[in-house]
Write an enzyme that holds these catalytic residues in place. Structure first.
Site, PDB file in Angstrom:
ATOM      1  N   PRO A 152     -30.669  12.251 -46.331  1.00  0.00           N
ATOM      2  CA  PRO A 152     -31.074  13.259 -47.320  1.00  0.00           C
ATOM      3  C   PRO A 152     -31.279  14.626 -46.671  1.00  0.00           C
ATOM      4  CG  PRO A 152     -32.980  11.990 -46.636  1.00  0.00           C
ATOM      5  CD  PRO A 152     -31.788  11.376 -45.933  1.00  0.00           C
ATOM      6  N   ARG A 161     -31.258  18.045 -49.031  1.00  0.00           N
ATOM      7  CA  ARG A 161     -31.899  18.737 -50.143  1.00  0.00           C
ATOM      8  C   ARG A 161     -33.175  18.037 -50.633  1.00  0.00           C
ATOM      9  NH1 ARG A 161     -28.574  21.591 -53.597  1.00  0.00           N
ATOM     10  NH2 ARG A 161     -26.884  20.357 -52.722  1.00  0.00           N
ATOM     11  N   CYS A 213     -23.167  44.824 -54.840  1.00  0.00           N
ATOM     12  CA  CYS A 213     -22.210  45.386 -55.789  1.00  0.00           C
ATOM     13  C   CYS A 213     -21.116  44.382 -56.139  1.00  0.00           C
ATOM     14  CB  CYS A 213     -21.626  46.665 -55.193  1.00  0.00           C
ATOM     15  SG  CYS A 213     -20.940  47.708 -56.467  1.00  0.00           S
ATOM     16  N   GLU A 214     -21.511  43.304 -56.815  1.00  0.00           N
ATOM     17  CA  GLU A 214     -20.585  42.260 -57.281  1.00  0.00           C
ATOM     18  C   GLU A 214     -21.210  41.633 -58.509  1.00  0.00           C
ATOM     19  OE1 GLU A 214     -18.792  39.141 -55.138  1.00  0.00           O
ATOM     20  OE2 GLU A 214     -18.588  40.297 -53.304  1.00  0.00           O
TER      21      GLU A 214
END
Ligand code: LLP
Length: 413
Positions: free
Chosen positions: A272, A274, A339-340
Site C-alpha cells: 500500500p 496511498r 497559465c493553463e
C-alpha cells in the site's frame, strides 16, 4: 480472522482542526503541505491489522519524506522502492536490507549499478525485475542475490487509465512466460518471489480484478518446482476522495485476497502507498483573487498544478474547504496561478471566499509533494509534519535560487 485496530477508517477534510491549520499557515506561509505522522501510524496499524499474516511493504513513491519513512519503519513496515534514489532514501531512513525491495521498471544502467552496490552494502535487499532483459543486465553486473520477478497478470484496475498497470505491456513479464523464466533464473540468482500490481486507487468495484490477479499469482507460485519466500500482489488500495464516498472495507479486501491466493507455502506481500498516507496530509493555500463569473465564483489561490498535479493529470477530485471563512456557502471554482486551463482544483461549495482566506485541500498526503514541479518558475512549497502537539518543517520552502540552481551560462553565447 482479521484484527483491525480501532482507528477511524477515514479522516475527512472536515476532521482537521481549523485553528491548527490556520496557525501552521500563519507561521510557515503557503502553499504548505501538512503531514500528520500520527495518522500515518493509525493507517498502518489498521491496514496491517487487516492483513495479520502478510508482510506490508509501504510503496514509498506515494510520499518519500524521511519523517514518513521513519514513522513506518518504526511501525514494522517494509518498503517498496521504485528507483535507486528511493532505495537510498529508504536505507537513509533506517530500513534494514531485508525490509527493502527495489522494483525496477525499465531501469537506467545507473539505477542497476547502484542497486547492485546497495545490495552489497545491505545484504537482504530484494531486486524485482520486470523483463528478461533486466534479469540479464543484473547477471552482467555480477548480481546473484535476491531476485523477484514482476509478472504481467493481464488484468488492471485503478482510478484512471493512466495508473492501471496490470494489463499494460510495459510492466512485468507476460504471465505465460513467467514460470520458465523463474526456473531459469533460479540457476543464477536466489529467486525469492513473484510480484504483480494491478494499478492504483482500487475501489470496491474493482475487487473482482484484484481477486483475479491474486488468484493467478497463487497459481503461478504453486506451478513452480521450487518454493518461493513470498507472493507480492502489489498495492493500489483506494481511499475516498469525495466527502460522501465510503472508505474501502479493508477487512473484506484482506479476506478476498487471502481466499483468492489459496494455499501457497509463501508469505503474502502487499504494497500500500496511498492507503497509508493520503488522508494524513492536507495542502494549505491562500486566496489571492476572488472573481465573480457568470455561473461561479472563481477563487484564485497560491497553489496550483505545480503544487498538486493530480487534478490536472488524472482529473482527480480533491475536496477543498475554506478554513477561515464563515460566510454563507457559495459555489466556487478554485484555480491556481499557472497559465493553463488544467490548473484548477475543480468546483466546491464553501464559505464565501474573501481575499486572504485560507483554503485546505484534502487527501494531499499521497502523490502530492512527491509530484510537485517548478513549472512557471514556481518554487516548490514547504512541508510541515505534525505529531500530537509537535510540528516541524521537514522540507523548507524553495526559493527562486533553488529553481535556477542547476542553470549554467553557455560559454559561446
Ligand atoms: N506497488 C507498485 C509496484 C506500484 O507501482 C505502486 C504505484 C504501488 C505499489 C502503490 O500504489 P498505491 O497503493 O499508492 O495506489 N501518481 C498516481 C499513482 C501512481 C501509482 C504508481 N504505482 C496518483 O496520484 O494517483
Amino acid at each position: 480472522m482479521s484484527a483491525t485496530t480501532d482507528t477511524p477508517p477515514v479522516r475527512r477534510l472536515a476532521d482537521w482542526s481549523s485553528d491548527r491549520l490556520a496557525s501552521l499557515a500563519e507561521e510557515h506561509g503557503t502553499p504548505l503541505y501538512v503531514t500528520d505522522l500520527d495518522r500515518v501510524r493509525e493507517n498502518y496499524r489498521r491496514f496491517a491489522g487487516a492483513f495479520p499474516d502478510a508482510d506490508v511493504h509501504y510503496a514509498a513513491k506515494a510520499n518519500t519524506s524521511r519523517a514518513v519513512l521513519r514513522t513506518l519503519e518504526a511501525e514494522g513496515s517494509s518498503v517498496e522502492c521504485a528507483s535507486a534514489g528511493e532505495t537510498e532514501r529508504a536505507f537513509a531512513a533506517g530500513f534494514e536490507g531485508e525490509r527493502v525491495h527495489y522494483t525496477a521498471v525499465n531501469p537506467p544502467g545507473e539505477d542497476l549499478d547502484r542497486a547492485v552496490e546497495l545490495a552489497d552494502e545491505h545484504p537482504g535487499l530484494t531486486i524485482t525485475a520486470g523483463a528478461k532483459d533486466t534479469v540479464d543486465r543484473l547477471a552482467e553486473r555480477g548480481y546473484d542475490g535476491r531476485l523477484c520477478l514482476r509478472v504481467n497478470p493481464g488484468v488492471g484496475a485503478g482510478h484512471h487509465e493512466k495508473v492501471r498497470t496490470g494489463a499494460d505491456a510495459k510492466f512485468g513479464v507476460p504471465y505465460d512466460r513467467a514460470a520458465a523464466l523463474l526456473e531459469d533464473a533460479a540457476d543464477d540468482f536466489d529467486v525469492v518471489g513473484v510480484h504483480a500490481h494491478a494499478g492504483s486507487g482500487i475501489s470496491g468495484d474493482d475487487l473482482g480484478n484484484h481477486r483475479e490477479l491474486v488468484s493467478q499469482m497463487g497459481e503461478l507460485a504453486r506451478s513452480l518446482d521450487f518454493s518461493l519466500e513470498f507472493v507480492d500482489v502489489g498495492g493500489g488500495f483506494g481511499v475516498p476522495y469525495r466527502p460522501d464516498e465510503p472508505p474501502l472495507d479493508i477487512d473484506a479486501v484482506a479476506d478476498a485476497t487471502r481466499n483468492a491466493l489459496g494455499d501457497v507455502d509463501a508469505t503474502l506481500v502487499v504494497e500500500p502507498g496511498r492507503y497509508l498516507v493520503a488522508d494524513a496530509g492536507v495542502l494549505l493555500t491562500r486566496v489571492n483573487t476572488v472573481k465573480e463569473a457568470t455561473e461561479t465564483t472563481v477563487v484564485g489561490v497560491d497553489a496550483g498544478m505545480t503544487t498538486l498535479a493530480r487534478p490536472a493529470l488524472y482529473d482527480a477530485y480533491h475536496r477543498v474547504r475554506n478554513v477561515t471563512g464563515d460566510g454563507p456557502e457559495v459555489e466556487t471554482t478554485v484555480a491556481g496561478p499557472i497559465c493553463e486551463s488544467s490548473d484548477t482544483f475543480g468546483e466546491h461549495a464553501m464559505a464565501e471566499p474573501r481575499r486572504g482566506d485560507l483554503l485546505a485541500v484534502g487527501n494531499a498526503g499521497a502523490y502530492g509533494y512527491e509530484m510537485a514541479s517548478q513549472y512557471n518558475s514556481r518554487p516548490r512549497p514547504a512541508v510541515v509534519v505534525v505529531d500530537g502537539d509537535l510540528a516541524d518543517v521537514v522540507n523548507r520552502r524553495e526559493t527562486l535560487a533553488d529553481v535556477t540552481a542547476t542553470e549554467r551560462e553557455v560559454a559561446w553565447r
